[in-house]
Motif scaffolding. Structure first.
Motif, PDB file in Angstrom:
ATOM      1  N   ILE A   1       0.844  -1.207   0.000  1.00  0.00           N
ATOM      2  CA  ILE A   1       0.000   0.000   0.000  1.00  0.00           C
ATOM      3  C   ILE A   1       0.874   1.250   0.000  1.00  0.00           C
ATOM      4  O   ILE A   1       0.628   2.199  -0.751  1.00  0.00           O
ATOM      5  CB  ILE A   1      -0.953  -0.018   1.214  1.00  0.00           C
TER       6      ILE A   1
ATOM      7  N   ARG B   1       2.514   1.560  -3.342  1.00  0.00           N
ATOM      8  CA  ARG B   1       1.544   1.642  -4.436  1.00  0.00           C
ATOM      9  C   ARG B   1       1.873   0.634  -5.546  1.00  0.00           C
ATOM     10  O   ARG B   1       2.003   0.966  -6.716  1.00  0.00           O
ATOM     11  CB  ARG B   1       1.506   3.059  -5.027  1.00  0.00           C
TER      12      ARG B   1
ATOM     13  N   ALA C   1      -6.918  -1.719   0.896  1.00  0.00           N
ATOM     14  CA  ALA C   1      -6.167  -1.668  -0.364  1.00  0.00           C
ATOM     15  C   ALA C   1      -7.080  -1.639  -1.578  1.00  0.00           C
ATOM     16  O   ALA C   1      -6.657  -1.239  -2.676  1.00  0.00           O
ATOM     17  CB  ALA C   1      -5.237  -2.877  -0.450  1.00  0.00           C
TER      18      ALA C   1
ATOM     19  N   SER D   1      -1.295   1.374  -9.511  1.00  0.00           N
ATOM     20  CA  SER D   1      -2.152   1.911  -8.454  1.00  0.00           C
ATOM     21  C   SER D   1      -3.168   2.866  -9.061  1.00  0.00           C
ATOM     22  O   SER D   1      -3.083   3.224 -10.242  1.00  0.00           O
ATOM     23  CB  SER D   1      -1.317   2.648  -7.394  1.00  0.00           C
TER      24      SER D   1
END
Length: 504
Positions: free
Chosen positions: A99, A102, A136, A231
């Motif tokens: 996370i 990304r 996420a 992402s």
């Protein structure tokens, strides 16, 4: 230490190979670029005295086609790949890093579920994993590859991810296994019938791809990742593309694939393959709700999501499963900045008590929410027909599409001429029947009148619901032009709210 690693892998191979399955490390190395895997927390949970290193899960980072990814691989050779406190902590740590960085998460799942010896501590780890997966969601792509059993509460982990890939003969997903089902209900059922890959690919829609074997599953995951950004903060991927005469020639033949008679079926997948770059189209949930098609392709090197009606299956009508399939796909594309191209040939919603009782009102409304809230470029082509409410929800101008075009012979109306005549001219037909006149001839004449007056794109053009009529051979260049024009589209500022409340 090296000898212990070798022993651990040899033990894993002995366990997995006799089942026709790869070890966790073999799967990782087959999936990622050669030499790119960097394992983290390798020794967490190990026990040298018991002759093994590490825990029941392997975590780390790697590259796929040069792009960074986070990898989770459950190791069935270590306590059946069950999840305990150490395994959960390793997974959560990796997810946090993914996370922050990304980058996508790819999970290779092969586990006996929660480690019973650790009781509620193991269950608590699942709860935290579910929460982290939800955090996420919509931020980084999450792909689950099921290469063995996945049972109990563990199934909700992959169910929360964006895509689930299952292998035909070796993967299973069920909340309660065959033994529990037999004990509680007396029903005898096999693992395949209860939660096999074929069931989840064709009936439940849990799986997005049915792989022949592990190699096929890993190949599909690599192909899927190539169409996705790393992402939500990145644009959709673009590929190097040079003008290809073969693409233009193939696209110019698209009219030959679609019969003029709107009741005659054809294969929309073939149409899509004629329109996109190199004829390459990666279907998503191909076997589930096949009356609507979803998948990824590219136009002049730009990744797009495609939604289309499949006239070969139930005439391309929309039903509860098709609506949910399309809405989830559009929702994903919107989250990750992927433009959506919609090819429409829809006669309406599937009628009948079965659909009404299955909740077509509630579940069909999900598709409205998906398109209405999408802020990525939306380009829609009406290929042959678009009737009623199904016309509206299939990426219409009223739903916020940026560009809408139709082929010249497209039929656009509230309903087909047969149904419309029954309603509009009900009294006249009833009177003709009472007078003993030829109702069949009169009906045919009235259907022709209605078709000429109402079943065409003219009204849609007049009210601005269409941006123009295009010949079939203009379809590919029109889509490419529309995608170029919308490339600089910026998402509008959202009205402040905690969340929308769609009919989930």
């Amino acid at each position: 230490m090296e000898s212990l690693h070798r022993k651990a892998e040899e033990r894993a191979q002995a366990t997995q190979h006799k089942k026709g399955k790869k070890t966790a490390r073999e799967r990782i190395h087959a999936l990622v670029d050669e030499g790119s895997f960097q394992e983290i927390q390798r020794f967490a949970g190990g026990n040298i005295d018991e002759d093994y290193l590490g825990s029941g899960v392997i975590t780390g980072f790697a590259e796929i086609s040069g792009r960074a990814v986070a990898i989770i691989a459950q190791d069935f050779s270590v306590q059946g790949g069950t999840l305990g406190e150490v395994e959960g902590s390793k997974m959560l740590h990796l997810m946090d890093q993914a996370i922050d960085l990304r980058i996508p998460i790819i999970s290779l799942l092969d586990s006996g579920g929660a480690r019973i010896q650790e009781g509620v501590a193991a269950l608590a780890q699942y709860g935290q994993i579910f929460k982290k997966t939800s955090e996420a969601s919509g931020l980084i792509p999450q792909i689950s590859i099921i290469v063995g059993p996945c049972a109990g509460g563990a199934v909700y982990g992959p169910a929360l991810t964006d895509f689930v890939i299952m292998t035909k003969d070796s993967s299973f997903m069920f909340v309660t296994g065959p033994e529990v089902v037999k004990a509680v209900t007396g029903e005898q059922v096999t693992s395949a019938d209860l939660g096999g890959a074929v069931l989840h690919s064709a009936t439940t829609g849990v799986a997005h791809y049915l792989a022949e074997d592990e190699e096929d599953a890993l190949d599909y995951a690599r192909s899927l990742l190539s169409y996705l950004p790393s992402s939500a903060e990145e644009d959709a991927p673009t590929f190097a593309y040079q003008t290809n005469p073969e693409d233009d020639s193939r696209a110019a033949q698209v009219a030959d694939l679609v019969p003029v008679n709107s009741k005659q079926p054809y294969d929309m997948v073939e149409v899509i393959e004629h329109l996109v770059d190199h004829g390459e189209f990666l279907q998503i949930q191909e076997l589930f709700a096949a009356n609507v098609i979803t998948g990824f392709a590219a136009f002049q090197g730009r990744s797009v999501g495609i939604v289309a009606n499949q006239s070969l299956v139930d005439a391309g009508t929309l039903d509860v499963n098709a609506s949910e399939k399309a809405s989830r796909f559009v929702q994903f594309c919107n989250a990750f900045n992927i433009p959506v191209v919609t090819l429409v040939d829809v006669p309406g919603y599937r009628p009948g008590t079965e659909q009404e009782r299955a909740g077509i009102i509630r579940r069909g409304a999900k598709m409205i929410t998906a398109y209405a809230t999408a802020t990525v470029p939306l380009v829609t082509i009406i290929v042959r027909k678009a009737y009623g409410g199904a016309y509206i929800v299939m990426g219409s101008k009223a739903m916020g599409a940026d560009f809408n075009f139709a082929w010249p012979g497209a039929e656009i109306a509230v309903m087909g001429s047969e149904g419309a005549v029954n309603i509009v001219y009900r009294k006249e037909l009833k009177q003709l029947q009472a007078d003993g006149d030829d109702v069949t001839a009169a009906r045919q004449r009235l259907e022709e009148i209605y078709s000429t007056q109402a079943v065409n794109p003219n009204l849609s053009l007049q009210i601005g619901a269409l941006d123009g009529l295009i010949s079939p051979e203009q379809t590919r260049p029109t889509i490419i032009s529309a995608l170029k024009l919308t490339q600089a589209k910026r998402r509008p500022q959202k009205i402040y709210r905690h969340s929308t409340n769609p009919p989930l």
